[in-house]
Design a protein around this motif. Structure first.
Motif, PDB file in Angstrom:
ATOM      1  N   ARG A   2     -12.464   5.460 -14.198  1.00 44.12           N
ATOM      2  CA  ARG A   2     -11.991   5.816 -12.853  1.00 44.12           C
ATOM      3  C   ARG A   2     -12.941   6.803 -12.188  1.00 44.12           C
ATOM      4  O   ARG A   2     -13.216   6.720 -10.996  1.00 44.12           O
ATOM      5  CB  ARG A   2     -10.588   6.422 -12.941  1.00 44.12           C
TER       6      ARG A   2
ATOM      7  N   ARG B 109       0.826  -1.210   0.000  1.00 46.93           N
ATOM      8  CA  ARG B 109       0.000   0.000   0.000  1.00 46.93           C
ATOM      9  C   ARG B 109       0.866   1.269   0.000  1.00 46.93           C
ATOM     10  O   ARG B 109       0.647   2.184  -0.781  1.00 46.93           O
ATOM     11  CB  ARG B 109      -0.908  -0.055   1.228  1.00 46.93           C
TER      12      ARG B 109
ATOM     13  N   TYR C 167      -9.334   4.098  -5.064  1.00 46.87           N
ATOM     14  CA  TYR C 167      -8.576   4.646  -6.192  1.00 46.87           C
ATOM     15  C   TYR C 167      -7.725   3.561  -6.848  1.00 46.87           C
ATOM     16  O   TYR C 167      -7.697   3.430  -8.083  1.00 46.87           O
ATOM     17  CB  TYR C 167      -7.697   5.812  -5.731  1.00 46.87           C
TER      18      TYR C 167
ATOM     19  N   LYS D  16     -10.326   5.428 -19.862  1.00 46.75           N
ATOM     20  CA  LYS D  16      -9.693   5.128 -18.576  1.00 46.75           C
ATOM     21  C   LYS D  16     -10.163   6.098 -17.486  1.00 46.75           C
ATOM     22  O   LYS D  16     -10.584   5.680 -16.402  1.00 46.75           O
ATOM     23  CB  LYS D  16      -8.169   5.234 -18.719  1.00 46.75           C
ATOM     24  N   TRP D  17     -10.127   7.378 -17.789  1.00 50.26           N
ATOM     25  CA  TRP D  17     -10.523   8.349 -16.764  1.00 50.26           C
ATOM     26  C   TRP D  17     -12.028   8.380 -16.547  1.00 50.26           C
ATOM     27  O   TRP D  17     -12.498   8.669 -15.445  1.00 50.26           O
ATOM     28  CB  TRP D  17      -9.974   9.739 -17.082  1.00 50.26           C
TER      29      TRP D  17
ATOM     30  N   ARG E 234      -1.326  14.030  -4.338  1.00 49.45           N
ATOM     31  CA  ARG E 234      -0.315  12.981  -4.451  1.00 49.45           C
ATOM     32  C   ARG E 234      -0.032  12.659  -5.923  1.00 49.45           C
ATOM     33  O   ARG E 234       1.108  12.462  -6.313  1.00 49.45           O
ATOM     34  CB  ARG E 234      -0.781  11.722  -3.713  1.00 49.45           C
ATOM     35  N   ILE E 235      -1.087  12.647  -6.709  1.00 52.02           N
ATOM     36  CA  ILE E 235      -0.888  12.391  -8.136  1.00 52.02           C
ATOM     37  C   ILE E 235      -0.008  13.482  -8.732  1.00 52.02           C
ATOM     38  O   ILE E 235       0.928  13.208  -9.498  1.00 52.02           O
ATOM     39  CB  ILE E 235      -2.251  12.346  -8.870  1.00 52.02           C
TER      40      ILE E 235
ATOM     41  N   PRO F  16       1.257   4.765  -8.690  1.00 55.49           N
ATOM     42  CA  PRO F  16       0.133   4.613  -9.622  1.00 55.49           C
ATOM     43  C   PRO F  16       0.365   5.406 -10.898  1.00 55.49           C
ATOM     44  O   PRO F  16       0.903   6.502 -10.864  1.00 55.49           O
ATOM     45  CB  PRO F  16      -1.066   5.172  -8.844  1.00 55.49           C
ATOM     46  N   GLU F  17      -0.047   4.826 -11.976  1.00 50.77           N
ATOM     47  CA  GLU F  17       0.071   5.502 -13.266  1.00 50.77           C
ATOM     48  C   GLU F  17      -0.972   6.617 -13.325  1.00 50.77           C
ATOM     49  O   GLU F  17      -2.120   6.419 -12.954  1.00 50.77           O
ATOM     50  CB  GLU F  17      -0.161   4.466 -14.378  1.00 50.77           C
ATOM     51  N   THR F  18      -0.549   7.783 -13.736  1.00 49.31           N
ATOM     52  CA  THR F  18      -1.481   8.913 -13.743  1.00 49.31           C
ATOM     53  C   THR F  18      -1.808   9.414 -15.137  1.00 49.31           C
ATOM     54  O   THR F  18      -2.762  10.136 -15.323  1.00 49.31           O
ATOM     55  CB  THR F  18      -0.918  10.095 -12.933  1.00 49.31           C
ATOM     56  N   GLY F  19      -0.994   9.060 -16.095  1.00 47.43           N
ATOM     57  CA  GLY F  19      -1.283   9.514 -17.449  1.00 47.43           C
ATOM     58  C   GLY F  19      -0.368  10.635 -17.878  1.00 47.43           C
ATOM     59  O   GLY F  19       0.512  11.069 -17.132  1.00 47.43           O
TER      60      GLY F  19
ATOM     61  N   ILE G 132      -5.403  12.616  -2.474  1.00 46.96           N
ATOM     62  CA  ILE G 132      -5.014  11.789  -3.615  1.00 46.96           C
ATOM     63  C   ILE G 132      -4.631  12.670  -4.797  1.00 46.96           C
ATOM     64  O   ILE G 132      -3.644  12.428  -5.493  1.00 46.96           O
ATOM     65  CB  ILE G 132      -6.165  10.840  -4.017  1.00 46.96           C
TER      66      ILE G 132
END
Lengths: 431, 911
Positions: free
Chosen positions: B330, A186, B259, B326-327, A239-240, A192-195, A236
């Motif tokens: 999500r 965790r 998430y 994808k978004w 964080r991204i 994490p992939e964000t794009g 979140i």
């Protein structure tokens, strides 16, 4: 602080991340002060503003402030509180704090306080809460680490063995993670992939709008539920954004190593298991993932581990002192280990974590055998200059809420801003 | 808060009440047998012998006075000081001589007056607040003898109540003490049963189980993981020991997991062909299908125009279609509209003003459309519609097409795909439908600008795996016309008009979702949403059909089973280990399922009490072997109904799971068995232990136990009884009359096996120390006296808070139900139709379905303030409880109770 020279130094990435964090927080704080038109002197001496504003931006101080709460079920035997840091015997329940083991007692303040609920009536008094009030960790996360990746990290060892209700789960911030491997994944897993773009902003905006629509249907006394969710979304989202930044911490540099197998079904295994969770929390501090940690070891009704033929709960109540005392003695190795680990691990400034961390040991009642609320074993260990230095030990009629009020003061947080039912510290005497 | 005794004016009132009935009534019966035949024994120790006689109803009655222990507190009707009051006799005495003035209509143990607190008497008695120093300075009500004296002196002459009568009445009043002053929780009564009643407005966060099931409803393929696992979604918060997120916040820890899951599921759905319930080939079409076929189910309602725009902008703004999808995924999976299940409702007046419109479901034409019928489209062929074609239509730019079609699967197992678009090639897709139904269904397509070219209908085999064997798509009718208005759902207008206009009502979407979650632990299917918005939940018959379908669905059955495992805690058995090699994980799993199967059986077949008293269980091959009881299924996990008429097994209490869960590593836990029986079967709340003082008596008891263990001649029940039932200690508050007298159910060992019988007596090996640990390896075949001689269930009629003093009084008065062994205990409580049986079923069923209790007596400490039950709500809930009790009384069927709960107005109307 000479001992820092002997300790491994932080990576540049961690140092940079923390430096930026401090700068950003300071800027935000000063912006806020400027916008509010409040003079710095006013801010300094106003308890209201001090409680709200300086507390909220406590991280603007040069050094980060952290706090970790370690709960151990069932209180402690009468001999837990030593008379001095050196006079701790082998058979004493506080043996592991002493010179024969981890020898951390010289920075420990042992206290006997009143948890106010005698026995099986709830667990959240251990963290200053009750069935409706927030526990201190839930509020301190946002204050001490407004820009931390995680407001707090809550781990456990057999914490949820006998259920997940408010009567046994000590924190109001959520449910504990009882599995070290899951905790490691965790908090130190793959980023994490964000794009490649800002589409995520549209997504989070949609979530926030949906929450506002729900809020419009709720009564005002339920707004805190929505606010909790909104805060979590914001966390979140930031964080991204940060993870895409070069200053993001190198999680692998902090990540502890877990053994291939572990279990928590015996008291001895549970001690080892809890130490793994302590390692993870220390690593999270080192990497500055959070400023608030909680480790719950067992619960007052728990029976998920065994000791000398008894399950955990029965060992506290049916086995008598000859069973209960040694079981608790063994358990108290975990806080001693944790304190030592904080002393031996450095943060981004190269200082031992214990210099910026308040380690707080708590429980939910005094003596497991008698179900008493009084003389509950609470402890503060730290080298933060805002607390009294050295060793001390005393029993007090003050409450666990008072204890937490004192800890808050040492962290630079006005306890009136916390939900401690008006507690101010009594004669706990930590600052 | 329960009772009060106002002694002022009492004499005058009694005089007013004393009439021929009271003056002529006979003195109290000298028989110790109650009218219901309940066991009456004054023995104060469960292991003591007593002479007994059978009453006419087969229950035992004992008048033995061989009390071996002294009364532990003042509430006991001790025989010391010449007091010989009997609470059982006193109850009858009170009814005949005192009840004209002192009434406890609602049975809460508080005698109210003038209609307040639900009682219609004129003289108040609060057993927890006796005495009236202002009127009778010498009388403070602190001793039962003093109360008896007061009754004799002040009431006796008026009510023809002599010394014995007064002592019996005093013993009865004393037995009603429960530590709470004032009226009890059961004061609310239903004064207007025929009115509309209102439940609570609730905003639930999905529990882990609901979350996983609801995710499953969104995709056409099974999910890649079990998203109910703690590692995926964290632990559920429990309220009253059931998973319950009705007051939970989505905190950071939980949202982080959502998430991560949303990211993982989105990646899987995009990379796994067939996972999504629609194709996604171009942004516009994909966005539309996503809104109508995915987000609609996820949000459990039609999306608002703002929400549709949000989704559309995500698709439009993303650099690629895949990023957009994808978004979008999500966003929906993280959305509060998915993560919460709202039962907040809409103001009744607002819903009347603005009925829910079934967007995309039911449209109407303005004027008469042009309709063509009986058409067929071959694979790869199309029908095109222009002004001049046949069929033909003059487009206006605001048009509606209604097409009623059906299809059949091809030999290659593919459903046909109907693509509807504009233009001369295959571009300009308006809608792509998988015709996965063999009966006709109607679809609506709106056209918001004049088509540039024809509108075509293509049997698009290229989107059905290029299936060259695809059969034709059959069209019943196809209508073209000017778009009229969307039609509001035909709601239950009469009921809405009759309701409090400021109250709240679930709209059809919320109603469907609430039903689905309550009955299946899952979000509703698209078809249920469509049915709801078509008005099908308004009609009682149709609503009931939907309710039955949900209950009988696979998810419905799993949901029913799950309650039993939580209710009796036995689902936690998987985490329990015992020092016994035969107690394998497979045995534990089968034991857990046994409990689930038993409850499922009574749920679907009725006769709920047989769950406790039945001569049956369900076994698979694993348990048949372990129990040495033939007749189970042939394989592990294959359960079969097995008669236990010749066994001491049967029902959920005399079961392996209950007994093994309530045990320690090497021996049983009679304390847990007893305490959990009261809590889980009778819904009694046992006082918590507090500040247990050390004493010489406790130390002496510990030494006695130690010596007995060293000698190896002590049973598990005695091991605990000696240490806990210490007269005069605070331990005895619970262990004297509440817990230890139930040790007679200890005829199972620590892994759920029946203990051996020797000479017709249940025996065990004595506990002895091995390496300092007490284990059952001492003297063989010790008589477990609590089982063999019989034990007693005291305070058996109480539901809710159970005080030690009340149980002590019952024990002192000998008012208990005798039983021998766990199975007999189950039969005894059923034979006596104890109120806790149905109360517990109603409490557990409603909490499970609604997320909240209907009864103040059962509130969890966390349910305070706005999450508690206000007096107004208590009055509303009194009516629904009455409905549920009636439903239960019909056939004692849990299914009837649950159906009554969700069919009632309370379920749809909220305050």
């Amino acid at each position: 602080m000479n001992d820092s020279k002997k300790l491994p130094q932080p990576t540049d990435k961690i140092a940079e991340a923390q430096r930026k964090d401090i700068q950003k927080s300071r800027r935000k704080f000063l912006d806020l002060v400027a916008k509010s038109g409040i003079g710095s002197a006013t801010l300094k001496y106003s308890s209201l503003l001090g409680g709200v504003m300086t507390a909220r931006y406590a991280s603007a101080a040069d050094a980060p402030k952290r706090v970790v709460y370690l709960y151990i079920h069932s209180g402690a035997p009468e001999d837990w509180r030593p008379s001095s840091a050196s006079a701790i015997t082998t058979n004493q329940s506080s043996y592991h704090y002493g010179p024969g083991s981890y020898n951390v007692a010289p920075i420990c303040h042992f206290r006997g306080v009143d948890t106010e609920v005698s026995g099986h009536g709830g667990a959240r008094q251990a963290l200053g809460g009750d069935y409706s009030r927030n526990t201190v960790d839930a509020d301190l996360g946002a204050i001490l680490g407004p820009r931390s990746y995680y407001s707090s990290i809550y781990l456990g060892s057999n914490a949820s063995d006998s259920g997940t209700g408010a009567g046994v789960i000590i924190s109001s911030a959520g449910q504990p993670e009882d599995d070290p491997r899951r905790a490691l994944t965790r908090y130190f897993g793959a980023v994490p992939e964000t794009g490649k773009d800002d589409t995520y902003l549209l997504s989070f905006d949609a979530q926030k709008r949906a929450l506002e629509n729900i809020k419009a249907k709720l009564s005002t006394d339920e707004y805190t539920r929505v606010q909790t969710h909104l805060t979590a979304i914001g966390k979140i989202e930031s964080r991204i954004a940060d993870l895409a930044n070069a200053s993001a911490p190198d999680l692998n540099a902090c990540k502890p190593t877990l053994p291939g197998t572990y279990d928590d079904t015996t008291n001895a295994a549970m001690v080892a298991h809890a130490k793994l969770q302590a390692d993870i929390l220390v690593a999270a501090f080192k990497c500055d993932l959070t400023r608030v940690g909680v480790l719950q070891i067992g619960n007052h009704n728990g029976s998920g581990w065994t000791y000398r033929g008894f399950d955990g709960h029965s060992a506290a109540h049916s086995g008598g002192a000859s069973v209960w005392n040694p079981m608790m003695r063994d358990k108290f190795e975990v806080p001693a280990y944790f304190i030592k680990k904080l002393m031996d691990t450095t943060d981004s400034t190269g200082q031992p974590l214990i210099n910026s961390t308040a380690f707080v040991q708590v429980t939910c009642f005094g003596n497991g055998l008698s179900h008493a609320s009084t003389n509950a074993p609470f402890l503060l260990a730290t080298k933060m200059p805002s607390f009294k230095p050295g060793f001390s030990s005393k029993g007090t009629a003050s409450t666990s809420r008072d204890f937490h009020a004192e800890v808050a003061k040492g962290l630079g947080v006005d306890p009136k801003g916390l939900k401690l039912g008006g507690a101010t510290g009594g004669d706990v005497g930590l600052v | 808060m329960r009772k009060i005794l106002i002694m002022g004016m009492l004499s005058a009132m009694l005089a007013a009440c004393s009439g021929p009935g009271s003056s002529s009534s006979s003195s109290s019966s000298s028989s110790s047998s109650s009218s219901t035949g309940k066991t009456s024994s004054s023995s104060s120790n469960s292991s003591s012998s007593s002479s007994s006689s059978s009453s006419s109803s087969g229950k035992t009655s004992s008048s033995s006075s061989s009390s071996s222990s002294s009364s532990s507190n003042s509430s006991s009707t001790s025989t010391s000081g010449g007091f010989s009051g009997d609470a059982t006799r006193g109850k009858a005495t009170f009814a005949s001589k005192c009840s004209r003035c002192h009434k406890d209509d609602n049975g809460d143990g508080y005698f109210g007056a003038g209609g307040t607190s639900g009682d219609s008497g004129i003289g108040v008695i609060d057993p927890d607040k006796l005495g009236s120093p202002s009127d009778y300075p010498a009388y403070d009500g602190r001793a039962v003898t003093q109360l008896a004296s007061f009754i004799k002196t002040s009431m006796g002459p008026l009510a023809n109540c002599d010394a014995q009568c007064a002592q019996d009445a005093a013993a009865f009043i004393w037995s009603l003490k429960d530590g709470q002053e004032g009226p009890g929780a059961a004061v609310a009564s239903c004064s207007n049963p025929s009115a509309i009643h209102y439940g609570k407005r609730v905003l639930h966060v999905l529990t882990s189980y609901e979350y996983h099931n609801s995710l499953g409803k969104l995709f056409a393929l099974p999910l890649p993981n079990d998203y109910s696992l703690p590692g995926k979604v964290g632990l559920d918060t429990e309220v009253a020991r059931l998973p319950n997120h009705s007051i939970e916040a989505v905190n950071e820890s939980r949202l982080n997991k959502y998430y991560d899951n949303a990211s993982e599921i989105a990646s899987w759905a995009i990379s796994t062909r067939g996972a999504l319930p629609f194709a996604c080939d171009d942004a516009v079409q994909c966005s539309t299908d996503f809104i109508n076929n995915f987000a609609y189910v996820a949000y459990r309602r039609a999306l608002t125009s703002v929400e549709q725009a949000e989704i559309t902008s995500i698709f439009a703004g993303a650099p690629t279609l895949e990023d957009g999808l994808k978004w979008a995924l999500r966003t929906v999976l993280m959305s509060p509209n998915f993560l919460y299940r709202s039962e907040l409702g809409t103001k009744v007046a607002d819903l009347l003003k603005n009925p829910v419109v079934s967007q995309g479901t039911k449209y109407e034409f303005q004027g008469t459309p042009k309709t063509f019928s009986t058409l067929s489209i071959q694979r790869y062929n199309r029908i095109s519609v222009t002004v001049t074609s046949n069929p033909g239509y003059q487009w206006t730019g605001k048009d509606l097409i209604a097409i009623t079609v059906k299809g059949v699967k091809s030999p290659k197992n593919n459903w046909p795909v109907l693509t509807i678009g504009t233009g001369f090639d295959n571009a300009g897709v308006l809608k792509r439908l998988t015709i996965d139904h063999t009966s006709y269904r109607t679809y609506y397509i709106t056209i918001d600008k004049v088509p540039n070219g024809p509108v075509y209908f293509l049997n698009d085999a290229s989107f059905a795996n290029n299936d060259y064997e695809m059969p034709p798509i059959e069209i019943s009718t196809i209508s073209f016309g000017v778009l009229g208005q969307s039609k509001p759902v035909q709601d239950d207008v009469a009921k809405l008009m009759a309701a409090d206009q400021t109250a709240y009502v679930l709209d059809p979407y919320e109603y469907a979702a609430a039903l689905s979650f309550a009955l299946t632990g899952s979000a509703p299917s698209k078809s249920l949403l469509d049915a709801a918005v078509a008005g099908e939940l308004v009609d009682v018959t149709k609503r009931e059909a939907h309710v039955d379908a949900l209950i009988d669905s696979a998810l419905g059955k799993a949901h029913v089973e799950r309650l039993a495992g939580k209710w009796f805690r036995t689902d936690a058995l998987s985490e329990k280990t015992r020092n016994d090699a035969e107690f394998t994980p497979e045995v534990r799993q089968s034991m857990m399922q046994e409990i689930r199967e038993i409850y499922k059986h009574v749920f679907y077949n009725g006769d709920f009490p047989s769950m406790y008293a039945g001569d049956f269980t369900f076994l698979d091959s694993t348990l048949s072997t372990f129990y040495k009881l033939p007749g189970g299924g042939n394989t592990p996990g294959s359960f079969r109904l097995v008669s236990t008429a010749n066994s001491q097994r049967g029902g959920v209490i005399a079961s392996g799971a209950y007994m093994a869960y309530n045990a320690h590593m090497d021996y049983s836990s009679p304390i847990q068995r007893s305490a959990h029986f009261r809590q889980d079967v009778l819904c009694q709340s046992i006082p918590l232990p507090v500040n247990l003082e050390d004493s010489q008596e406790r130390e002496a008891a510990a030494q006695l136990v130690k010596s007995r263990v060293e000698a190896g001649d002590i049973t598990t029940t005695d091991f605990y009884d000696i240490q806990t039932n210490i007269p005069g200690s605070s331990c005895a508050t619970c262990h004297n009359a509440i817990i230890n007298p139930l040790f007679g159910m200890d005829d199972f060992d620590h892994v759920g096996r029946l203990r051996p019988r020797v000479n017709n007596k249940v025996v065990q090996d004595g506990l002895t120390f091995v390496n300092g640990v007490a284990v059952p390896k001492g003297k063989a075949n010790l008589d477990i006296t609590q089982v063999n001689n019989g034990s007693y269930l005291y305070a058996y009629n109480i539901v809710g808070t159970l005080s030690g003093s009340k149980a002590d009084a019952a024990k002192a008065a000998g008012d208990g139900l005798k039983f021998n062994g766990a199975k007999d205990l189950g039969k005894v409580i059923v034979q006596n139709d104890l109120p806790g049986i149905s109360a517990c079923l109603i409490e557990k069923s409603t909490r499970y379905a609604l997320g909240y209790s209907l009864d103040k007596a059962f509130l969890d400490p966390v349910e305070n303030g706005r999450y508690g039950i206000s007096n107004g709500q208590a009055a509303e809930f009194a009516c629904i409880k009455k409905e549920l009790s009636s439903a239960y009384a019909r056939a004692k069927s849990p299914r009837d109770v649950v159906k009554a709960a969700v069919m009632s107005d309370t379920f749809r109307f909220r305050k």
